[in-house]
Design an enzyme around this catalytic site. Structure first.
Site, PDB file in Angstrom:
ATOM      1  N   LYS A  32       0.818  -1.233   0.000  1.00  0.00           N
ATOM      2  CA  LYS A  32       0.000   0.000   0.000  1.00  0.00           C
ATOM      3  C   LYS A  32       0.843   1.270   0.000  1.00  0.00           C
ATOM      4  CE  LYS A  32      -3.063  -2.947   0.079  1.00  0.00           C
ATOM      5  NZ  LYS A  32      -2.200  -3.704  -0.840  1.00  0.00           N
TER       6      LYS A  32
ATOM      7  N   ARG B 251      -5.400  -8.219 -10.871  1.00  0.00           N
ATOM      8  CA  ARG B 251      -5.905  -9.505 -11.383  1.00  0.00           C
ATOM      9  C   ARG B 251      -7.304  -9.319 -11.956  1.00  0.00           C
ATOM     10  NH1 ARG B 251      -7.019  -9.270  -5.805  1.00  0.00           N
ATOM     11  NH2 ARG B 251      -9.273  -9.222  -5.482  1.00  0.00           N
TER      12      ARG B 251
ATOM     13  N   HIS C 247     -15.125  -8.221   5.257  1.00  0.00           N
ATOM     14  CA  HIS C 247     -14.245  -7.984   4.109  1.00  0.00           C
ATOM     15  C   HIS C 247     -14.419  -9.004   2.991  1.00  0.00           C
ATOM     16  CE1 HIS C 247     -12.526  -4.794   6.341  1.00  0.00           C
ATOM     17  NE2 HIS C 247     -12.209  -5.590   7.346  1.00  0.00           N
TER      18      HIS C 247
HETATM   19  C1  MV4 Z   1     -10.684   2.336   5.051  1.00  0.00           C
HETATM   20  C2  MV4 Z   1     -11.922   2.470   5.727  1.00  0.00           C
HETATM   21  C3  MV4 Z   1     -12.161   3.662   6.362  1.00  0.00           C
HETATM   22  N1  MV4 Z   1     -11.254   4.651   6.344  1.00  0.00           N
HETATM   23  N2  MV4 Z   1      -9.808   3.359   5.056  1.00  0.00           N
HETATM   24  C4  MV4 Z   1     -11.155  -2.284   3.956  1.00  0.00           C
HETATM   25  C5  MV4 Z   1     -10.576  -3.052   2.834  1.00  0.00           C
HETATM   26  C6  MV4 Z   1      -9.422  -2.272   2.377  1.00  0.00           C
HETATM   27  N3  MV4 Z   1      -9.337  -2.337   0.948  1.00  0.00           N
HETATM   28  C7  MV4 Z   1      -9.654  -0.895   2.872  1.00  0.00           C
HETATM   29  N4  MV4 Z   1     -10.750  -0.950   3.771  1.00  0.00           N
HETATM   30  C8  MV4 Z   1     -11.199   0.161   4.416  1.00  0.00           C
HETATM   31  N5  MV4 Z   1     -10.348   1.217   4.421  1.00  0.00           N
HETATM   32  C9  MV4 Z   1     -10.094   4.486   5.708  1.00  0.00           C
HETATM   33  N6  MV4 Z   1      -9.188   5.457   5.721  1.00  0.00           N
HETATM   34  C10 MV4 Z   1     -12.807   1.402   5.706  1.00  0.00           C
HETATM   35  C11 MV4 Z   1     -12.445   0.243   5.062  1.00  0.00           C
HETATM   36  C12 MV4 Z   1     -13.426  -0.797   5.121  1.00  0.00           C
HETATM   37  C13 MV4 Z   1     -14.056  -1.286   3.979  1.00  0.00           C
HETATM   38  C14 MV4 Z   1     -13.736  -0.826   2.709  1.00  0.00           C
HETATM   39  C15 MV4 Z   1     -14.358  -1.320   1.601  1.00  0.00           C
HETATM   40  C16 MV4 Z   1     -15.328  -2.298   1.744  1.00  0.00           C
HETATM   41  C17 MV4 Z   1     -15.642  -2.782   2.962  1.00  0.00           C
HETATM   42  C18 MV4 Z   1     -15.019  -2.290   4.094  1.00  0.00           C
HETATM   43  C19 MV4 Z   1     -15.363  -2.782   5.340  1.00  0.00           C
HETATM   44  C20 MV4 Z   1     -14.747  -2.312   6.448  1.00  0.00           C
HETATM   45  C21 MV4 Z   1     -13.769  -1.321   6.345  1.00  0.00           C
END
Ligand code: MV4
Length: 495
Positions: free
Chosen positions: A115, A291, A234
């Protein structure tokens, strides 16, 4: 390319082979001992068993895959999703051995697999990102200062993480040190890399991702967005395209930014750029998946483009078969993932035998599956049975069609997530489009699912009802029509 090996299994192996066949090419399946009778093995032009059921002894055996490629004169390898699909080391080995990986370069996988390096790579492209640290945090007092500047709650993320693994929300400064230590420990044990960074916590986000396709001639085209906010721990459960909240202007802007992310790592092939959307519809770049994704069919249905065919063309050095001006969004597509999990019992995996398996068909219905009636779902892999995808002229029609298709889907022998998906399709928050990533937590409890009586119970009820109807008739000497006026068993037994 003439012959392609699919380094994967199940529904995605089968889906890839269908495009290979349409293109007049030959397919090679590799399979584990657990998959000997799987449809993807029978469908392939050639198939080779490469080891015992455990993934580490079969689908992850890079050496054996290369060996099969050499022996069978394979030209290209399609890795699908999961397994080796985002493994830069494998991508490098494939190249070294003189084969073509149907996917991006090892370097692109490496940059986007981390990341912090992804953030660094896109820095000069002015991509909107959630406020946070650019480097791994090491010094606690320094990190606390930054967190204070961003404002609590903040989120600690593992740089090597992804898909939500290794994330921790910190509510206030008092909790900071402990949570950071836990996050680092988790990151070390899960990824062997303790680098963590801080971001402002977006409380009620939507997950919107942009599908992009890039060729080796410098063409990069965004294929619109997918909305993937309905997820559980997730794990995405429902995906759709287009999103009901994006305006054409936002779609254009996000598409352009997604192409810039691809440009930043010289991306080639099919990729997905993930964004978070906050309550005010501001979007922020999260990560890029290098992917073909599980949910790619919704994009195929609204765009009319076969993403696997395009991947293969690009790997052969051909230009994309379309341009931004030649494509548009046609209707709406909805996908539900059918898992062998019991939604009434905390989504516990319920693997076993598919006693009945009848997939729905009809207008606007696509099923990407990898099983047949009578087969066992192996315990060794992901418990996804299939993906059910519908297409309609608009969102409402796609949902109506999905509910019909779920009702037509007949699976017995194991519990599945289908009843849960139907519950979502009928929920006001979902139908209105007004939902975020907290949907499942906010609106779902097992009691929400009506308990369907087992078939045997229904049969017994029908027989008993018929018996007593006869008894009553004898006793009262009434004509049957008169009795049935007050007796709804024929109707009730199917409820
Ligand atoms: C976040 C967030 C809130 N704030 N970043 C979860 C998967 C990863 N790709 C990034 N994720 C998140 N990042 C910030 N700064 C909340 C999530 C997140 C989330 C994101 C997409 C789909 C489902 C999720 C479930 C919980 C938290």
């Amino acid at each position: 390319m003439k012959k392609i090996l699919i380094a994967n299994r199940g529904e995605i192996a089968l889906r890839i082979m269908r495009s290979i066949r349409e293109m007049g090419l030959k397919s090679v399946a590799i399979f584990s001992e657990a998959d000997r009778n799987a449809p993807f093995v029978k469908y392939a032009d050639e198939a080779v068993c490469i080891g015992p059921p455990a993934s580490s002894e079969s689908y992850l055996r890079q050496d054996k895959i290369i060996e099969v490629c050499k022996k069978l004169n394979v030209d290209g390898i399609h890795p699908g999703y999961g397994f080796l699909s985002e493994n830069a080391g494998f991508a490098r080995l494939v190249k070294q051995e003189g084969f073509t990986l149907i996917g991006p370069s090892p370097e692109a996988m490496e940059i986007m697999g981390d990341k912090l390096s992804a953030k660094a790579a896109v820095k000069s492209y002015n991509i909107p990102m959630v406020p946070g640290t650019e480097d791994a945090i090491e010094d606690i007092p320094e990190a606390k200062k930054i967190a204070k500047g961003i404002g609590y709650p903040i989120l600690i993320k593992a740089s090597a993480g992804g898909g939500g693994k290794g994330m921790r929300v910190v509510e206030n400064e008092a909790d900071f040190e402990e949570q950071m230590q836990l996050a680092i420990n988790e990151a070390v044990s899960a990824f062997g890399n303790g680098a963590v960074f801080i971001e402002r916590y977006v409380g009620s986000p939507r997950h919107i991702e942009i599908q992009i396709m890039a060729d080796t001639h410098g063409n990069i085209v965004p294929l619109f967005e997918r909305e993937c906010s309905i997820q559980r721990r997730h794990q995405k459960v429902i995906e759709e395209a287009p999103s009901s909240v994006l305006t054409p202007e936002m779609r254009k802007e996000m598409g352009e930014k997604a192409c810039d992310v691809a440009r930043a790592c010289d991306y080639v092939g099919a990729g997905t750029v993930e964004f978070l959307l906050d309550e005010n519809l501001n979007f922020f770049f999260l990560e890029m998946n290098t992917r073909l994704q599980v949910e790619h069919p919704v994009t195929e249905l609204i765009s009319g483009i076969d993403l696997v065919r395009e991947q293969i063309r690009v790997a052969e050095g051909k230009e994309l078969s379309f341009t931004q001006d030649s494509i548009s969004i046609n209707g709406h597509a909805m996908e539900v993932r059918v898992y062998a999990e019991d939604p009434k019992n905390n989504f516990l995996p319920d693997i076993g035998n598919l006693k009945t398996y009848k997939a729905p068909i009809g207008l606007g219905v696509r099923v990407d599956d990898g099983f047949e009636e009578g087969m066992d779902i192996p315990i060794y892999y992901d418990p996804m049975i299939s993906k059910l995808i519908t297409h309609g002229k608009n969102r409402e029609e796609a949902i109506e069609r999905m509910i019909r298709a779920i009702d037509d889907y007949k699976i017995t022998g194991i519990e599945t997530t289908l009843p849960f998906c139907k519950y979502v399709m009928k929920h006001e928050a979902f139908t209105s489009g007004n939902f975020d990533t907290h949907f499942v937590k906010d609106y779902f409890t097992p009691e929400k699912l009506e308990t369907e009586l087992p078939d045997e119970t229904k049969e017994i009820a029908a027989i008993m009802s018929a018996f007593f109807t006869e008894e009553n008739k004898k006793k009262n000497n009434l004509p049957l029509a008169e009795i049935n006026k007050h007796n709804n068993w024929r109707v009730n037994r199917t409820k």
